[in-house]
Each structure stands twice: as structure tokens, then as C-alpha cells.
Design a protein around this motif. Structure first.
Motif, mmCIF file in Angstrom:
data_model
loop_
_atom_site.group_PDB
_atom_site.id
_atom_site.type_symbol
_atom_site.label_atom_id
_atom_site.label_comp_id
_atom_site.label_asym_id
_atom_site.label_seq_id
_atom_site.Cartn_x
_atom_site.Cartn_y
_atom_site.Cartn_z
ATOM 1 N N PRO A 19 0.837 -1.204 0.000
ATOM 2 C CA PRO A 19 0.000 0.000 0.000
ATOM 3 C C PRO A 19 0.870 1.251 0.000
ATOM 4 N N GLY A 20 0.430 2.309 -0.672
ATOM 5 C CA GLY A 20 1.202 3.545 -0.696
ATOM 6 C C GLY A 20 2.239 3.526 -1.800
ATOM 7 N N GLN A 21 3.327 4.273 -1.564
ATOM 8 C CA GLN A 21 4.365 4.398 -2.595
ATOM 9 C C GLN A 21 5.675 3.787 -2.132
ATOM 10 N N ARG A 22 6.618 3.671 -3.074
ATOM 11 C CA ARG A 22 7.898 3.055 -2.721
ATOM 12 C C ARG A 22 9.082 3.837 -3.245
ATOM 13 N N VAL A 23 10.103 3.890 -2.405
ATOM 14 C CA VAL A 23 11.421 4.342 -2.838
ATOM 15 C C VAL A 23 12.287 3.105 -2.715
ATOM 16 N N ILE A 24 12.892 2.671 -3.828
ATOM 17 C CA ILE A 24 13.738 1.471 -3.759
ATOM 18 C C ILE A 24 15.117 1.849 -4.273
ATOM 19 N N CYS A 25 16.124 1.653 -3.463
ATOM 20 C CA CYS A 25 17.470 2.082 -3.860
ATOM 21 C C CYS A 25 18.433 0.914 -3.880
ATOM 22 N N GLU A 26 19.432 1.098 -4.723
ATOM 23 C CA GLU A 26 20.468 0.094 -4.890
ATOM 24 C C GLU A 26 21.350 -0.006 -3.642
ATOM 25 N N THR A 27 21.676 1.126 -3.059
ATOM 26 C CA THR A 27 22.559 1.087 -1.886
ATOM 27 C C THR A 27 21.834 1.658 -0.670
ATOM 28 N N SER A 28 22.258 1.207 0.506
ATOM 29 C CA SER A 28 21.586 1.699 1.706
ATOM 30 C C SER A 28 21.910 3.174 1.933
ATOM 31 N N ASP A 29 23.061 3.610 1.443
ATOM 32 C CA ASP A 29 23.431 5.017 1.555
ATOM 33 C C ASP A 29 22.441 5.925 0.837
ATOM 34 N N GLU A 30 22.139 5.507 -0.398
ATOM 35 C CA GLU A 30 21.187 6.257 -1.228
ATOM 36 C C GLU A 30 19.804 6.279 -0.548
ATOM 37 N N LEU A 31 19.437 5.128 -0.005
ATOM 38 C CA LEU A 31 18.125 4.997 0.630
ATOM 39 C C LEU A 31 18.016 5.927 1.839
ATOM 40 N N ILE A 32 19.068 5.935 2.634
ATOM 41 C CA ILE A 32 19.074 6.786 3.825
ATOM 42 C C ILE A 32 19.012 8.254 3.430
ATOM 43 N N ASP A 33 19.705 8.605 2.346
ATOM 44 C CA ASP A 33 19.644 9.988 1.868
ATOM 45 C C ASP A 33 18.227 10.386 1.499
ATOM 46 N N ARG A 34 17.559 9.513 0.783
ATOM 47 C CA ARG A 34 16.184 9.825 0.371
ATOM 48 C C ARG A 34 15.286 10.032 1.590
ATOM 49 N N LEU A 35 15.408 9.123 2.541
ATOM 50 C CA LEU A 35 14.560 9.198 3.727
ATOM 51 C C LEU A 35 14.915 10.420 4.575
ATOM 52 N N ALA A 36 16.195 10.666 4.758
ATOM 53 C CA ALA A 36 16.615 11.834 5.545
ATOM 54 C C ALA A 36 16.093 13.116 4.884
ATOM 55 N N GLN A 64 19.357 2.976 12.681
ATOM 56 C CA GLN A 64 20.471 3.644 13.371
ATOM 57 C C GLN A 64 21.369 4.434 12.421
ATOM 58 N N ALA A 65 21.587 3.881 11.226
ATOM 59 C CA ALA A 65 22.427 4.602 10.259
ATOM 60 C C ALA A 65 21.735 5.903 9.825
ATOM 61 N N LEU A 66 20.419 5.856 9.722
ATOM 62 C CA LEU A 66 19.661 7.068 9.381
ATOM 63 C C LEU A 66 19.817 8.112 10.481
ATOM 64 N N TYR A 67 19.656 7.697 11.727
ATOM 65 C CA TYR A 67 19.749 8.652 12.838
ATOM 66 C C TYR A 67 21.142 9.299 12.868
ATOM 67 N N ARG A 68 22.168 8.469 12.619
ATOM 68 C CA ARG A 68 23.530 9.014 12.594
ATOM 69 C C ARG A 68 23.660 10.039 11.471
ATOM 70 N N ARG A 69 23.150 9.659 10.278
ATOM 71 C CA ARG A 69 23.267 10.545 9.113
ATOM 72 C C ARG A 69 22.573 11.884 9.373
ATOM 73 N N LEU A 70 21.414 11.831 9.999
ATOM 74 C CA LEU A 70 20.676 13.069 10.264
ATOM 75 C C LEU A 70 21.507 14.042 11.101
ATOM 76 N N MET A 71 22.305 13.489 12.002
ATOM 77 C CA MET A 71 23.037 14.352 12.914
ATOM 78 C C MET A 71 24.416 14.750 12.388
ATOM 79 N N VAL A 72 24.989 13.914 11.521
ATOM 80 C CA VAL A 72 26.372 14.128 11.111
ATOM 81 C C VAL A 72 26.495 14.838 9.760
ATOM 82 N N ASP A 73 25.599 14.519 8.838
ATOM 83 C CA ASP A 73 25.700 15.052 7.480
ATOM 84 C C ASP A 73 25.224 16.513 7.453
ATOM 85 N N PRO A 74 26.096 17.440 7.020
ATOM 86 C CA PRO A 74 25.727 18.869 7.005
ATOM 87 C C PRO A 74 24.450 19.146 6.217
#
Ligand code: 6PG
Length: 270
Positions: A19-36, A64-74
Motif C-alpha cells: 500500500p502507498g508508494q515506494r522508494v527502492i534504492c540500490e545502496t543503503s546510503d542512497e536509501l538513507i539519503d532519500r529518507l533523511a 540507526q544509520a539514518l539517525y547518525r546521518r541526520l546528525m552528522v551530514d551537514p
């Protein structure tokens, strides 16, 4: 068509029943960027519109990687934390020094590195006998007193390999809750440590934005079952994640998936 192009098509086809929409990424880095990026955008919009952003976060290991990215990535550092209220989707009923407490992870990764006011941080009072009712009344106090009108602005969910989400586990009492927003939940299927405290469908499904982050090949088989419920209808007792559906027409639900979760074993990152 390139290999990347055809894997992308295959990943979308394999999850088209969700249900709803999807973002599907090749790498987890890309995925976290989209979500962040999406979290940051919703936060800004809600602060502009209502002066506050009510965000509910899940525990577990995936975000956890998302939470880290939110705080560390300018790029994401200007998220308006000073206007954000941070809520917990669910919690384990253990004492405050226990590493398994979701709040300890969230405090370490987010709260300690943000300018979020202490009064905007809402850990679940899991050791109080009426902690679930206290949490609900805290939520109601904040959500009903401002323009947010009884809805969280964004809720981030995960999914266990057994199909649970939040601490809504298969065949447990909280699955049939239709009124209360927060409940203690327990049962044979509840993973240790138990019992848990959890937000329930009435609150989860009322959110303006529901984001579901699922990565790793060990979630693939379950994701396929959930995908198949598009044809057969939700099977909440067996796969609680299938009970997550926005109740408001203007709401969106977005799945954030990586290739191993969408396509199964053998889909490693390039
Ligand atoms: C928790 C959660 C839970 C989580 C899933 C997935 O406290 O464990 O909020 O619902 O999202 O169990 O967990 P993983 O990300 O660790 O697979």
C-alpha cells in the motif's frame, strides 16, 4: 536495458502490491539519503504551517544509520530540532540503564547532538503501571492543543522478519485496539525483552506521513507475503504490518526499501 535498469523494474514489480508508494534504492546510503531528505522536508513544512513538528521514531537496528546521518551530514543539520517533538513508536519494558531501551539508542544518536529542548523529548514511561495511559495523555495534550489536530506529523516504522511493526507482534492483544493510542503489549510471539509498550493502529494510521524502512534480505520473504495481501486483503494477526494503512486521504505512506529486501538473496550492493 542496463542491468541497473532491469533490477529497478524487477524491484518495483516485486513490491507493487504494497500500500502507498515506494522508494527502492540500490545502496543503503542512497536509501538513507532519500529518507533523511523527506524527513527534513516534512519537518520544515510542518514548522512553517503549525510551528511544531511531531516525529515518532522506531527502535531496532535498521534506522540507526539514518539517525547518525541526520546528525552528522551537514545536508541535514538544519532540520528544525528546536521545534521538533520526539516521540517513541514503541519501547521495551526494561530499566533506564539497559542498552536494549530504544530511547537510550535514540538519545545517544540524536538527542545528545541536537538542540531539541528537553521538554520536547518524550521517552515512554515503561516502568509505571499506567505508563501507557500517561503516554497517551501526554500525546493528546500536545497534539490536541496545537494545529496538528490529533495526528503525528511523521512516524517512522520498521518491520521484523515475523511481520511485526512497532511492538505490534502477531497474535497479540494490542492488534485489536480500536480506541487507545498506546498500550502495553505482551504474548508468546513478543520478542525479548518483553513486555513492550507500543503505539497502536488508531494513532499510527492517523499520521500525516507514514515511512516504513525495510532493508536486508532476511526481510524479503515477509515482504513478499505482505505484498501478496494486496490481492487477499490485510492479515493483521499474522503479519501486523498489513494493518498499517493511512486513514486520512491526504496522508501518504512510503516504503523505503533496498534491493536485497525487495528482490531477495544475492542482491548485494555494487
Ligand atoms: C523495536 C522496533 C521494531 C523494529 C523491528 C525491526 O523496538 O524493535 O521498533 O518494531 O522496527 O523489530 O527491527 P530491526 O530494524 O532491528 O530489524
Amino acid at each position: 536495458m542496463s542491468e541497473t535498469g532491469s533490477r529497478k523494474l524487477a524491484a518495483h514489480a516485486a513490491t507493487s502490491g504494497l500500500p502507498g508508494q515506494r522508494v527502492i534504492c540500490e545502496t543503503s546510503d542512497e536509501l538513507i539519503d532519500r529518507l533523511a531528505g523527506d524527513i527534513q522536508e516534512v519537518a520544515k513544512l510542518r514548522v512553517e504551517a503549525a510551528g511544531a513538528f511531531h516525529l515518532a521514531l522506531s527502535g531496532g537496528s535498521t534506522p540507526q544509520a539514518l539517525y547518525r546521518r541526520l546528525m552528522v551530514d551537514p545536508t541535514y543539520r538544519n532540520l528544525p530540532w528546536d521545534r521538533t517533538h520526539l516521540w517513541l513508536v514503541d519501547e521495551r519494558c526494561v530499566n533506564e540503564n539497559d542498552d536494549r531501551l530504544n530511547f537510550n539508542m535514540i538519545r545517544e544518536l540524536i538527542v545528545d547532538h541536537s538542540d531539541i529542548p528537553a521538554s520536547h523529548v518524550h521517552p515512554m514511561p515503561v516502568l509505571e503501571a499506567d505508563g501507557d495511559r500517561q503516554y497517551e495523555s501526554d500525546l493528546r495534550h500536545h497534539l490536541e492543543n496545537d494545529e496538528a489536530r490529533s495526528r503525528l506529523d511523521l512516524i517512522l516504522l520498521g518491520m521484523g522478519a515475523d511481520g511485526h511493526t512497532a511492538s505490534l507482534f502477531p497474535q497479540t492483544p494490542a492488534l485489536t485496539e480500536t480506541r487507545r493510542w498506546v498500550r502495553f503489549n505482551d504474548g508468546d510471539t513478543v520478542a525479548d525483552p518483553r513486555p513492550r509498550m507500543t503505539m497502536t493502529y488508531p494513532l499510527i494510521n492517523a499520521a500525516r506521513r507514514i515511512a516504513v524502512l525495510v532493508t536486508d534480505q532476511n526481510k524479503h520473504a515477509t515482504l513478499q507475503h505482505v505484498n501478496a495481501t494486496a490481492a487477499s486483503g490485510p492479515d493483521v494477526q499474522r503479519y501486523p504490518i498489513t494493518g498499517v494503512r493511512p486513514t486520512h486521504e491526504s496522508a501518504w505512506m512510503m516504503w523505503y526499501l533496498d534491493y536485497p529486501a525487495a528482490l531477495g538473496p544475492g542482491q548485494t550492493e555494487p
